[in-house]
Design a protein around this motif. Structure first.
Motif, PDB file in Angstrom:
ATOM      1  N   GLY B 174       0.823  -1.210   0.000  1.00  0.00           N
ATOM      2  CA  GLY B 174       0.000   0.000   0.000  1.00  0.00           C
ATOM      3  C   GLY B 174       0.856   1.260   0.000  1.00  0.00           C
ATOM      4  N   LEU B 175       2.148   1.091   0.297  1.00  0.00           N
ATOM      5  CA  LEU B 175       3.064   2.234   0.388  1.00  0.00           C
ATOM      6  C   LEU B 175       3.553   2.673  -0.988  1.00  0.00           C
ATOM      7  CD1 LEU B 175       4.459   3.496   3.016  1.00  0.00           C
ATOM      8  CD2 LEU B 175       6.482   2.231   2.286  1.00  0.00           C
ATOM      9  N   HIS B 176       3.593   1.750  -1.939  1.00  0.00           N
ATOM     10  CA  HIS B 176       4.217   2.053  -3.217  1.00  0.00           C
ATOM     11  C   HIS B 176       3.271   2.770  -4.168  1.00  0.00           C
ATOM     12  CE1 HIS B 176       6.171  -1.549  -1.475  1.00  0.00           C
ATOM     13  NE2 HIS B 176       7.271  -0.875  -1.789  1.00  0.00           N
ATOM     14  N   ASP B 177       3.849   3.452  -5.122  1.00  0.00           N
ATOM     15  CA  ASP B 177       3.080   4.163  -6.144  1.00  0.00           C
ATOM     16  C   ASP B 177       3.807   3.925  -7.472  1.00  0.00           C
ATOM     17  OD1 ASP B 177       1.062   5.826  -7.090  1.00  0.00           O
ATOM     18  OD2 ASP B 177       2.265   7.644  -6.822  1.00  0.00           O
ATOM     19  N   ILE B 178       3.419   2.844  -8.130  1.00  0.00           N
ATOM     20  CA  ILE B 178       4.125   2.386  -9.335  1.00  0.00           C
ATOM     21  C   ILE B 178       3.487   3.039 -10.553  1.00  0.00           C
ATOM     22  CG2 ILE B 178       4.822   0.367 -10.698  1.00  0.00           C
ATOM     23  CD1 ILE B 178       5.834   0.112  -7.874  1.00  0.00           C
ATOM     24  N   TYR B 179       4.247   3.887 -11.213  1.00  0.00           N
ATOM     25  CA  TYR B 179       3.719   4.654 -12.340  1.00  0.00           C
ATOM     26  C   TYR B 179       4.669   4.510 -13.525  1.00  0.00           C
ATOM     27  CZ  TYR B 179       2.401   8.636 -15.224  1.00  0.00           C
ATOM     28  OH  TYR B 179       2.025   9.432 -16.273  1.00  0.00           O
ATOM     29  N   ILE B 180       4.151   4.126 -14.662  1.00  0.00           N
ATOM     30  CA  ILE B 180       4.972   3.976 -15.868  1.00  0.00           C
ATOM     31  C   ILE B 180       4.668   5.142 -16.796  1.00  0.00           C
ATOM     32  CG2 ILE B 180       5.587   2.450 -17.789  1.00  0.00           C
ATOM     33  CD1 ILE B 180       6.234   1.254 -15.028  1.00  0.00           C
ATOM     34  N   SER B 287      12.313  12.929  -1.699  1.00  0.00           N
ATOM     35  CA  SER B 287      13.692  12.505  -1.467  1.00  0.00           C
ATOM     36  C   SER B 287      14.002  11.319  -2.348  1.00  0.00           C
ATOM     37  CB  SER B 287      13.888  12.116  -0.004  1.00  0.00           C
ATOM     38  OG  SER B 287      15.213  11.689   0.205  1.00  0.00           O
ATOM     39  N   GLU B 288      15.285  11.119  -2.630  1.00  0.00           N
ATOM     40  CA  GLU B 288      15.692   9.903  -3.323  1.00  0.00           C
ATOM     41  C   GLU B 288      15.536   8.732  -2.333  1.00  0.00           C
ATOM     42  OE1 GLU B 288      19.753  10.140  -4.387  1.00  0.00           O
ATOM     43  OE2 GLU B 288      19.537   8.885  -6.164  1.00  0.00           O
ATOM     44  N   VAL B 289      16.078   8.931  -1.135  1.00  0.00           N
ATOM     45  CA  VAL B 289      16.109   7.878  -0.125  1.00  0.00           C
ATOM     46  C   VAL B 289      15.518   8.418   1.174  1.00  0.00           C
ATOM     47  CG1 VAL B 289      17.588   6.345   1.216  1.00  0.00           C
ATOM     48  CG2 VAL B 289      18.186   6.891  -1.154  1.00  0.00           C
ATOM     49  N   LEU B 290      14.559   7.710   1.738  1.00  0.00           N
ATOM     50  CA  LEU B 290      14.027   8.103   3.049  1.00  0.00           C
ATOM     51  C   LEU B 290      14.933   7.513   4.127  1.00  0.00           C
ATOM     52  CD1 LEU B 290      10.198   7.548   2.428  1.00  0.00           C
ATOM     53  CD2 LEU B 290      11.629   9.532   1.903  1.00  0.00           C
ATOM     54  N   GLN B 291      15.545   8.392   4.915  1.00  0.00           N
ATOM     55  CA  GLN B 291      16.483   7.975   5.954  1.00  0.00           C
ATOM     56  C   GLN B 291      15.815   8.071   7.329  1.00  0.00           C
ATOM     57  OE1 GLN B 291      19.769  10.820   4.441  1.00  0.00           O
ATOM     58  NE2 GLN B 291      20.841   8.917   4.874  1.00  0.00           N
ATOM     59  N   ASP B 292      16.560   7.763   8.381  1.00  0.00           N
ATOM     60  CA  ASP B 292      16.030   7.834   9.748  1.00  0.00           C
ATOM     61  C   ASP B 292      15.327   9.162  10.012  1.00  0.00           C
ATOM     62  OD1 ASP B 292      17.319   5.434  10.059  1.00  0.00           O
ATOM     63  OD2 ASP B 292      18.366   5.989  11.905  1.00  0.00           O
ATOM     64  N   SER B 293      15.953  10.259   9.541  1.00  0.00           N
ATOM     65  CA  SER B 293      15.424  11.589   9.856  1.00  0.00           C
ATOM     66  C   SER B 293      13.995  11.767   9.367  1.00  0.00           C
ATOM     67  CB  SER B 293      16.324  12.656   9.245  1.00  0.00           C
ATOM     68  OG  SER B 293      16.475  12.434   7.849  1.00  0.00           O
ATOM     69  N   THR B 294      13.657  11.132   8.237  1.00  0.00           N
ATOM     70  CA  THR B 294      12.294  11.247   7.697  1.00  0.00           C
ATOM     71  C   THR B 294      11.287  10.780   8.742  1.00  0.00           C
ATOM     72  OG1 THR B 294      13.194  10.713   5.527  1.00  0.00           O
ATOM     73  CG2 THR B 294      10.811  10.552   5.776  1.00  0.00           C
ATOM     74  N   ASP B 299       7.436  11.270  13.305  1.00  0.00           N
ATOM     75  CA  ASP B 299       7.075  10.975  14.697  1.00  0.00           C
ATOM     76  C   ASP B 299       6.963  12.254  15.522  1.00  0.00           C
ATOM     77  OD1 ASP B 299       7.026   8.333  14.065  1.00  0.00           O
ATOM     78  OD2 ASP B 299       8.922   7.810  15.043  1.00  0.00           O
ATOM     79  N   ALA B 300       7.769  13.261  15.170  1.00  0.00           N
ATOM     80  CA  ALA B 300       7.749  14.525  15.916  1.00  0.00           C
ATOM     81  C   ALA B 300       6.585  15.418  15.472  1.00  0.00           C
ATOM     82  CB  ALA B 300       9.070  15.263  15.729  1.00  0.00           C
ATOM     83  N   GLY B 301       5.796  14.949  14.508  1.00  0.00           N
ATOM     84  CA  GLY B 301       4.648  15.737  14.067  1.00  0.00           C
ATOM     85  C   GLY B 301       5.020  16.896  13.155  1.00  0.00           C
ATOM     86  N   LYS B 302       6.252  16.890  12.653  1.00  0.00           N
ATOM     87  CA  LYS B 302       6.698  17.999  11.799  1.00  0.00           C
ATOM     88  C   LYS B 302       6.453  17.735  10.319  1.00  0.00           C
ATOM     89  CE  LYS B 302       8.371  20.976  14.681  1.00  0.00           C
ATOM     90  NZ  LYS B 302       7.812  22.345  14.704  1.00  0.00           N
ATOM     91  N   LEU B 303       6.530  16.460   9.925  1.00  0.00           N
ATOM     92  CA  LEU B 303       6.495  16.101   8.509  1.00  0.00           C
ATOM     93  C   LEU B 303       5.192  15.364   8.215  1.00  0.00           C
ATOM     94  CD1 LEU B 303       8.362  16.056   5.924  1.00  0.00           C
ATOM     95  CD2 LEU B 303       9.140  13.813   6.704  1.00  0.00           C
ATOM     96  N   SER B 304       4.411  15.873   7.257  1.00  0.00           N
ATOM     97  CA  SER B 304       3.108  15.276   6.950  1.00  0.00           C
ATOM     98  C   SER B 304       3.205  14.166   5.923  1.00  0.00           C
ATOM     99  CB  SER B 304       2.161  16.333   6.386  1.00  0.00           C
ATOM    100  OG  SER B 304       2.142  17.458   7.193  1.00  0.00           O
ATOM    101  N   PHE B 305       4.132  14.335   4.970  1.00  0.00           N
ATOM    102  CA  PHE B 305       4.197  13.349   3.892  1.00  0.00           C
ATOM    103  C   PHE B 305       5.594  13.375   3.293  1.00  0.00           C
ATOM    104  CE2 PHE B 305       2.916  10.755   0.374  1.00  0.00           C
ATOM    105  CZ  PHE B 305       1.716  10.175   0.758  1.00  0.00           C
ATOM    106  N   ALA B 306       6.098  12.195   2.945  1.00  0.00           N
ATOM    107  CA  ALA B 306       7.401  12.102   2.278  1.00  0.00           C
ATOM    108  C   ALA B 306       7.303  11.069   1.179  1.00  0.00           C
ATOM    109  CB  ALA B 306       8.480  11.700   3.272  1.00  0.00           C
ATOM    110  N   SER B 307       7.941  11.344   0.052  1.00  0.00           N
ATOM    111  CA  SER B 307       8.000  10.334  -1.002  1.00  0.00           C
ATOM    112  C   SER B 307       9.449  10.108  -1.388  1.00  0.00           C
ATOM    113  CB  SER B 307       7.177  10.753  -2.221  1.00  0.00           C
ATOM    114  OG  SER B 307       7.855  11.716  -2.983  1.00  0.00           O
ATOM    115  N   GLY B 308       9.763   8.898  -1.815  1.00  0.00           N
ATOM    116  CA  GLY B 308      11.146   8.572  -2.158  1.00  0.00           C
ATOM    117  C   GLY B 308      11.211   7.301  -2.968  1.00  0.00           C
ATOM    118  N   SER B 309      12.427   6.935  -3.369  1.00  0.00           N
ATOM    119  CA  SER B 309      12.612   5.744  -4.187  1.00  0.00           C
ATOM    120  C   SER B 309      13.037   4.537  -3.360  1.00  0.00           C
ATOM    121  CB  SER B 309      13.655   6.022  -5.270  1.00  0.00           C
ATOM    122  OG  SER B 309      13.649   5.006  -6.225  1.00  0.00           O
TER     123      SER B 309
END
Lengths: 320, 320
Positions: B174-180, B287-294, B299-309
């Motif tokens: 459900g996390l992925h968004d596969i688009y060609i 982002s290219e890569v979602l890291q720990d900081s994402t 969790d800190a309620g600062k970031l609503s949405f992130a997308s990456g590869s």
């Protein structure tokens, strides 16, 4: 009969001399002028501004689309008019003044200027000076041989001076495609996906109440200085054509090829000319600047459509 | 109970050992494998392939999305499996083999590989090896912690081996968004204009008849090796936050800022972490890569949405 070119009759009272229009530009103003690769620059007002500054010194910050023709950057530099200049120029006198620290200069990717204006990272122009073929019934400005940043300068500026240049053929009207992208952060893709898509309007839509002066001029664009094809550029064209033929043979392209993108200058012009003797047909082209070769290819029946930001032609082609 | 993860029951008969699946890869084949920044790589089959090559030499051309984890490039190099490798790798053993001319390597912008495959400028993969969380009722592949080129490899390849990795949480589905994207020359813009737009499917759509082998594995991704924030990276974060505060004060941005784009590595990770103590809210990130900081920011309620590869986490974060 310049009145035929000002189709909103309430604007006829705004016609004035270039000197009077230049008088509307005050010391310290930021000015946006039309002009892209020495095509379609306002001619009479900047010249009058330089003349005025010789008597009564003033300084402005000047933004354009790209370079100005008719030695205007030289004249403005020698008259000491330029405090700041961006985003591009090719005049040797101005270059020296920039390198001597007498004119502050920002050398910028040409697509960035308007983006920075939109985001209020640069001061908006106080006044825009735009060369036009005509003004429509709605008071909208029909540009001449270039667009570049002209539409955005006219839209952002509090006041607009229009130079109606009678030396430009009125058939230029209908050629332009003025499109203003949506603003960040809700920017959407520019909906142009084929060379012959038309997505905008043929004139720059502004409130005609902003037009504070109309100047009539009759001076042509500076002719292009590109050199004609020679053996060397013909050799490059031959290599390109052979490469593309092999791609067609391998089934990776059709005889129509993909849309071409041409650079500018003598080599690009000559290489594009070489396509006249190619087997390819129904070509299309995106370009920054449409040069002689674009129209040679159209006349030869090879090129179906070309889009660009300006038209810069040789004396020969301008005469056609 | 891996059968729960293979929801198209006709595929249950395709389950085989990693060694048997590796046996489907023949000498001289071009192979496309999942894996992007050491996340979501197929693990059991490439390892089995390296083991097999020690007994019975073979060579392949290997394409991935980015780097492989779990020392697989090292194992494949030492076993002499790699004739050609592209478009990216970070393994020191493989780097030495490339520099010694033993492995041909193309270092490529990661977006270009699929474009060149589409245009038949590169040989299409004979076989794709894709790590999956599950296979859907339609026989479509739900990837794990990365996508990159995986979808295109699976679509282009004549045969597909799927590695179901039980160590990945099934909640990844459900996390992925596969688009060609559409193909040139009639390419249209990718209709993604907001970070939280969803434009594709949650699984890679292929004909399940192409799935020739399913391997069950249970080995986690390699943990990220990024360093925790320190005084220096905190200083960079402070500068960034002060800059952005001033942009908000100047009215050029709201407290939500624009969508952020984060690079990868220790510094980017630490700088992004610094935003936890910022006044900004409802942030979004490409982002290219979602890291720990994402995930710290979410969790800190600062970031609503992130997308990456891909998702590349530390041991600490992987344990969460």
């Amino acid at each position: 009969m310049y009145r035929d070119r000002i189709r909103l009759s309430s604007l006829h009272s705004k016609v004035m001399s270039a000197a009077d229009a230049a008088g509307l530009i005050e010391d310290g103003m930021t000015v946006g002028m039309s002009g892209f690769t020495r095509a379609g620059e306002a001619k009479a007002v900047p010249h009058a501004l330089a003349e005025r500054a010789k008597q009564s010194p003033l300084k402005i910050s000047l933004m354009t689309g790209a370079s100005l023709g008719n030695d205007l950057d030289k004249q403005l530099t020698e008259a000491g008019v330029l405090a700041r200049r961006m985003p591009f120029q090719v005049d040797s006198t101005l270059r020296k003044a920039i390198n001597d620290g007498k004119v502050m200069f920002i050398d910028q990717h040409l697509s960035e200027t308007v983006e920075q204006l939109r985001n209020q990272q640069l001061k908006l122009p106080d006044i825009a000076v735009i060369e036009a073929v005509a003004i429509t019934e709605q008071g909208h400005i029909v540009p001449t041989t270039s667009v570049g940043n002209s539409a955005s300068f006219a839209i952002f500026a509090k006041q607009v001076i229009v130079e109606i240049n009678l030396s430009h053929n009125t058939n230029l009207e209908g050629l332009h495609d003025i499109y203003i992208p949506t603003y960040r952060p809700t920017r959407t893709p520019i909906p142009l996906v084929k060379v012959d898509d038309r997505i905008g309007s043929s004139a720059i839509p502004i409130d005609p109440a902003k037009i504070v002066g109309i100047v009539i001029s009759n001076q042509p664009d500076s002719p292009s200085t590109v050199l004609p094809p020679d053996g060397e550029t013909q050799g490059i064209a031959d290599h390109l054509i052979n490469f593309l033929k092999k791609e067609v043979d391998a089934g990776r392209m059709t005889n129509k090829l993909g849309p071409l993108q041409a650079g500018i200058g003598s080599i690009a012009n000559a290489v594009m000319c070489g396509l006249i003797d190619s087997p390819f047909e129904d070509l299309t082209m995106y370009s920054e600047v449409l040069q002689d070769s674009t129209f040679d290819l159209i006349d030869a029946g090879k090129l179906s459509f070309a889009s660009g930001s300006s038209i810069t032609l040789s004396t020969r082609r301008n005469a056609d």
